[in-house]
Every structure is written in structure tokens, then in C-alpha cells.
Design an enzyme around this catalytic site. Sequence first.
Site, PDB file in Angstrom:
ATOM      1  N   TYR A 156     -38.614  27.743  10.024  1.00 46.16           N
ATOM      2  CA  TYR A 156     -39.644  27.690   8.983  1.00 46.16           C
ATOM      3  C   TYR A 156     -41.066  27.848   9.556  1.00 46.16           C
ATOM      4  CZ  TYR A 156     -42.316  25.609   5.102  1.00 46.16           C
ATOM      5  OH  TYR A 156     -43.214  25.360   4.094  1.00 46.16           O
ATOM      6  N   ASP A 198     -33.961  32.093  19.511  1.00 46.95           N
ATOM      7  CA  ASP A 198     -33.429  31.318  18.388  1.00 46.95           C
ATOM      8  C   ASP A 198     -31.916  31.491  18.366  1.00 46.95           C
ATOM      9  OD1 ASP A 198     -32.931  30.252  15.692  1.00 46.95           O
ATOM     10  OD2 ASP A 198     -35.097  30.451  15.437  1.00 46.95           O
ATOM     11  N   ASN A 199     -31.198  30.424  18.119  1.00 48.89           N
ATOM     12  CA  ASN A 199     -29.734  30.593  18.012  1.00 48.89           C
ATOM     13  C   ASN A 199     -29.270  30.566  16.552  1.00 48.89           C
ATOM     14  OD1 ASN A 199     -29.992  27.920  17.431  1.00 48.89           O
ATOM     15  ND2 ASN A 199     -28.424  27.204  18.842  1.00 48.89           N
ATOM     16  N   ALA A 228     -37.940  24.969  18.585  1.00 52.96           N
ATOM     17  CA  ALA A 228     -36.497  24.801  18.383  1.00 52.96           C
ATOM     18  C   ALA A 228     -36.079  23.339  18.536  1.00 52.96           C
ATOM     19  CB  ALA A 228     -35.739  25.658  19.393  1.00 52.96           C
ATOM     20  N   LYS A 234     -34.061  18.854  13.047  1.00 57.68           N
ATOM     21  CA  LYS A 234     -35.234  18.261  12.396  1.00 57.68           C
ATOM     22  C   LYS A 234     -34.972  17.432  11.145  1.00 57.68           C
ATOM     23  CE  LYS A 234     -36.411  22.078   9.392  1.00 57.68           C
ATOM     24  NZ  LYS A 234     -37.431  22.828   8.749  1.00 57.68           N
ATOM     25  N   SER A 286     -44.676  15.734  15.452  1.00 55.64           N
ATOM     26  CA  SER A 286     -44.683  15.340  14.045  1.00 55.64           C
ATOM     27  C   SER A 286     -45.418  14.014  13.875  1.00 55.64           C
ATOM     28  CB  SER A 286     -43.220  15.194  13.609  1.00 55.64           C
ATOM     29  OG  SER A 286     -43.116  14.354  12.502  1.00 55.64           O
ATOM     30  N   TYR A 324     -34.635  11.025  14.980  1.00 55.99           N
ATOM     31  CA  TYR A 324     -35.376  12.299  15.077  1.00 55.99           C
ATOM     32  C   TYR A 324     -36.792  12.024  15.594  1.00 55.99           C
ATOM     33  CZ  TYR A 324     -38.643  15.785  13.341  1.00 55.99           C
ATOM     34  OH  TYR A 324     -39.684  16.672  13.236  1.00 55.99           O
ATOM     35  N   LYS A 369     -39.013  13.120  19.194  1.00 55.94           N
ATOM     36  CA  LYS A 369     -40.347  13.740  19.260  1.00 55.94           C
ATOM     37  C   LYS A 369     -41.259  12.932  20.171  1.00 55.94           C
ATOM     38  CE  LYS A 369     -39.854  17.389  16.747  1.00 55.94           C
ATOM     39  NZ  LYS A 369     -39.879  18.688  17.368  1.00 55.94           N
ATOM     40  N   ASN A 387     -46.869  17.206   6.593  1.00 63.08           N
ATOM     41  CA  ASN A 387     -45.739  17.779   5.848  1.00 63.08           C
ATOM     42  C   ASN A 387     -45.997  19.241   5.476  1.00 63.08           C
ATOM     43  OD1 ASN A 387     -45.369  14.854   5.698  1.00 63.08           O
ATOM     44  ND2 ASN A 387     -43.711  15.344   4.281  1.00 63.08           N
ATOM     45  N   LEU A 436     -38.801  17.527   0.287  1.00 62.12           N
ATOM     46  CA  LEU A 436     -39.152  17.417  -1.124  1.00 62.12           C
ATOM     47  C   LEU A 436     -39.396  18.779  -1.805  1.00 62.12           C
ATOM     48  CD1 LEU A 436     -39.845  15.638  -3.522  1.00 62.12           C
ATOM     49  CD2 LEU A 436     -42.169  15.432  -2.641  1.00 62.12           C
TER      50      LEU A 436
HETATM   51  N1  UFG Z   1     -38.362  12.733  -1.372  1.00 61.14           N
HETATM   52  C1  UFG Z   1     -37.817  12.357  -2.560  1.00 61.14           C
HETATM   53  N2  UFG Z   1     -36.707  13.008  -2.980  1.00 61.14           N
HETATM   54  C2  UFG Z   1     -36.116  14.008  -2.268  1.00 61.14           C
HETATM   55  C3  UFG Z   1     -36.690  14.376  -1.043  1.00 61.14           C
HETATM   56  C4  UFG Z   1     -37.829  13.710  -0.626  1.00 61.14           C
HETATM   57  O1  UFG Z   1     -38.287  11.458  -3.235  1.00 61.14           O
HETATM   58  O2  UFG Z   1     -35.086  14.538  -2.718  1.00 61.14           O
HETATM   59  C5  UFG Z   1     -39.581  12.056  -0.915  1.00 61.14           C
HETATM   60  C6  UFG Z   1     -39.372  11.282   0.365  1.00 61.14           C
HETATM   61  O3  UFG Z   1     -38.846  10.020   0.107  1.00 61.14           O
HETATM   62  C7  UFG Z   1     -40.773  11.262   0.926  1.00 61.14           C
HETATM   63  C8  UFG Z   1     -41.401  12.574   0.425  1.00 61.14           C
HETATM   64  O4  UFG Z   1     -40.576  13.002  -0.640  1.00 61.14           O
HETATM   65  O5  UFG Z   1     -41.472  10.215   0.373  1.00 61.14           O
HETATM   66  C9  UFG Z   1     -41.438  13.643   1.472  1.00 61.14           C
HETATM   67  O6  UFG Z   1     -40.152  13.781   2.007  1.00 61.14           O
HETATM   68  P1  UFG Z   1     -39.766  15.012   2.936  1.00 61.14           P
HETATM   69  O7  UFG Z   1     -38.313  14.873   3.260  1.00 61.14           O
HETATM   70  O8  UFG Z   1     -40.214  16.283   2.333  1.00 61.14           O
HETATM   71  O9  UFG Z   1     -40.669  14.772   4.210  1.00 61.14           O
HETATM   72  P2  UFG Z   1     -40.734  13.519   5.178  1.00 61.14           P
HETATM   73  O10 UFG Z   1     -42.093  12.959   5.012  1.00 61.14           O
HETATM   74  O11 UFG Z   1     -39.607  12.599   5.049  1.00 61.14           O
HETATM   75  O12 UFG Z   1     -40.463  14.220   6.570  1.00 61.14           O
HETATM   76  C10 UFG Z   1     -41.424  14.963   7.121  1.00 61.14           C
HETATM   77  C11 UFG Z   1     -40.845  16.005   8.044  1.00 61.14           C
HETATM   78  C12 UFG Z   1     -40.245  15.367   9.240  1.00 61.14           C
HETATM   79  C13 UFG Z   1     -41.173  14.357   9.831  1.00 61.14           C
HETATM   80  C14 UFG Z   1     -41.565  13.347   8.809  1.00 61.14           C
HETATM   81  C15 UFG Z   1     -42.504  12.293   9.312  1.00 61.14           C
HETATM   82  O13 UFG Z   1     -39.852  16.756   7.374  1.00 61.14           O
HETATM   83  O14 UFG Z   1     -39.982  16.364  10.183  1.00 61.14           O
HETATM   84  O15 UFG Z   1     -42.228  14.046   7.782  1.00 61.14           O
HETATM   85  O16 UFG Z   1     -42.815  11.379   8.318  1.00 61.14           O
HETATM   86  F1  UFG Z   1     -40.602  13.700  10.840  1.00 61.14           F
END
Ligand code: UFG
Length: 339
Positions: free
Chosen positions: A13, A33-34, A83, A86, A126, A151, A155, A177, A198
Site C-alpha cells: 500500500y 516484494d514477495n 516489507a 502489518k 508506526s 506487531y 516496530k 493512519n 477502517l
Molecule cells: N475500527 C472499527 N471497525 C473496524 C476497523 C477499525 O471501529 O472494522 C476502528 C479501530 O477500532 C480504530 C480505528 O477504527 O479505532 C482505526 O483502526 P485501523 O485498523 O484502521 O487502524 P489502527 O489505528 O488500529 O492501526 C493503525 C495501523 C497500524 C498501526 C496502528 C497504530 O494500521 O499499522 O495504527 O495505532 F500500528
Amino acid sequence: MSKNIIVTGGAGYIGSHTVVKLVESGFNPIIIDNFSNSSPEIISRIELICKKKIKTYNLNCSDQKKISENINWNEIDGIIHFAAYKSVSESFKKKEEYFLNNIESTNILLRISEKYNINNFVFSSSCTVYGNPTTLPVTEKTELKKPSSPYGETKKICEELIQCSAIKNFTILRYFNPIGAHESALIGEHPSNIPNNLVPLICECAIGKREKLTIYGNDYSTKDGTCIRDYIHVCDVAQAHVHALQNMIKKTKTKQIFNIGLSKGFSVLELIKLFEKNNNIKIDYEFGKRREGDVEKIYADCNLAKKELNWAPEKTIRIALIDAWNWEKEKKNLRQIIL
Ligand code: UFG
């Protein structure tokens, strides 16, 4: 002559968008990249955007023998290391694999950098290294707490390995994000498995692939009870890598860490509302339980990157959500392109 930059995870991405920005800025990216969590078709799409062939090696960065043998490291001026596995949730189930893969690949690339005197190393870190912060916004000086997932721990360990290495120039970028996609809608987030993040999940609801979005928790101590994050357009994140390389090439010794975010906190509900408003689509959602590994709120202070890298985000959340939706609509054609 343009500089040869190895981009591990260049079909992924953030990697794919960075490859495009590198070409636009006169670098010569070479992808390793694999395709474990991406599609080879993305390479053709990058080439379509850049109007240029991109040398690509289908290799696993944890395979020291193969990456040493197949690449002429003497010709490499810099490495951007994306790579990695995540998924926060998957990392709880596959802790050992996450440690082995993410840490081993970083270690191997550091040893190669030292051996071949490659001194421009950019690492994809991150905001997860800040854990659940007590003061906001977080600056690079904010104390690192225990990351909330395996994860995140990988990092943090990789950052330490880089800081202990003998390479002269490195830049660690702590992304918040990343969301959105390239404005052409030719590349964007395309995980091989079910998405975890999300915005891809909102898009799947919008296109009808899933009925409802589950919001993980509405009992956090935030304005509407849902978690707060700092969402930033992936092209702005990609551009930060170009600035990091340019900065390292200019200076003789640069060992720096930067936050890369929009410096604004949005709740999950606010993001859904913004998606609905800007794309004119209704998203059905329900509230579910909190998700393991989620922090309550985090957003960045990015003044250091502005000052030292001369980098600042150019795209708004609105544009990011429109681009994300355009990419979702376009994605179904992924296998149909002919160069
Ligand atoms: N969320 C939902 N529903 C979903 C998916 C996500 O409510 O179906 C919420 C999560 O609880 C969170 C927000 O949306 O509050 C963002 O979630 P993401 O999964 O999009 O992102 P994260 O903040 O969990 O993760 C990101 C990166 C990671 C990194 C992390 C650090 O994807 O690589 O931030 O906080 F490690």
C-alpha cells in the site's frame, strides 16, 4: 545520474505510492516484494502511472541468501524498508511469525547496508511505538510506552536495531493512519486477505461487499465514545520518504525520527460521517466490543518533519476519503489491465 533506491514491499500500500513519488522526483526505485499481501498487477499499474518499467524482484527479504545473490548491492544508493507483516489483530495469533519476519528482514537489510556502505536507510515505522499515550499530540520526544500489540513490538525493536547499526544516515518515519489512494485510482490498498483497517472496511460496506461496519467500542473516553486517530493521505506519507532521502543525501550524517500524520484527531464516527458526506453514500454500522490492541486516542505533532524535512501534508481528509472510494470502485478491474 539518478539514484538507485531499493524499495522492499514496493507493491504494498504505502510502498507502491512511494515508488510513484520516487520516479516523479527523479529517483530510480527497484522493488523487492514477495507479493505475500499484494498483487503483482500493482507493478503494472505503477508502471502505467510512471510510464516507466520498474525493476522488480520477487523475493522475500528474510531470505538473506537470495537477496544477497540476486541484487547488485554495489549499485544501490539507498533502501526504503516497508516489507513487513502489518496486521495488529493477526500479530496476536502469529506472534512468532511476526517477530521472525519483521525483525529478521530489517536485520538482514541493515547488515547488507553496512557491508556495501549503503548509507541512506528509511524505515517504515508506526505511531504504535507510542503505545497508549498520556499526552497529546505526540511528538518524537514523547515517551515510548509498551506497544499494544506484538506487531507494535516488532516496530519498536526494529527502530532500536537501526539506531544500534553502523549506518551513517537513517530516517525512521512513524506513520499515523495512512488512508486514501492515488488520484488516478490505479493503485491503492489491496490486501490479499480480509482488510483490517477502517477505511477499506467502510469502502467494502459502501460497495455492498459487507452489510455493516462494526465500530469497535463506543465507551472510550472521547467526544463520542469511539477511538481517535490521525488519518493522513497515503500520497502525503509517500512524499515524506522522498523528502527523507533528499535530506539524507544532502547531509553527511543524519539519524532522525519523524512523525508523519495530518496532526488532527478524528473519531471513528466522525470519519464515517465524513465518508458519507463526501461520497454521498450511507454506511450502515453497529457498535461492537472494543478490539484488542486498540489505543484510545492518538494524533501527531509533525512540526519536526516540517522543519527538518520541509515536508507537510498537502491533501485533506476529504480528498483522502474520495480517493479511497474511487479506488474501491476501480479495484474490481485490477486483473484486466493491459500495458
Ligand atoms: N475500527 C472499527 N471497525 C473496524 C476497523 C477499525 O471501529 O472494522 C476502528 C479501530 O477500532 C480504530 C480505528 O477504527 O479505532 C482505526 O483502526 P485501523 O485498523 O484502521 O487502524 P489502527 O489505528 O488500529 O492501526 C493503525 C495501523 C497500524 C498501526 C496502528 C497504530 O494500521 O499499522 O495504527 O495505532 F500500528
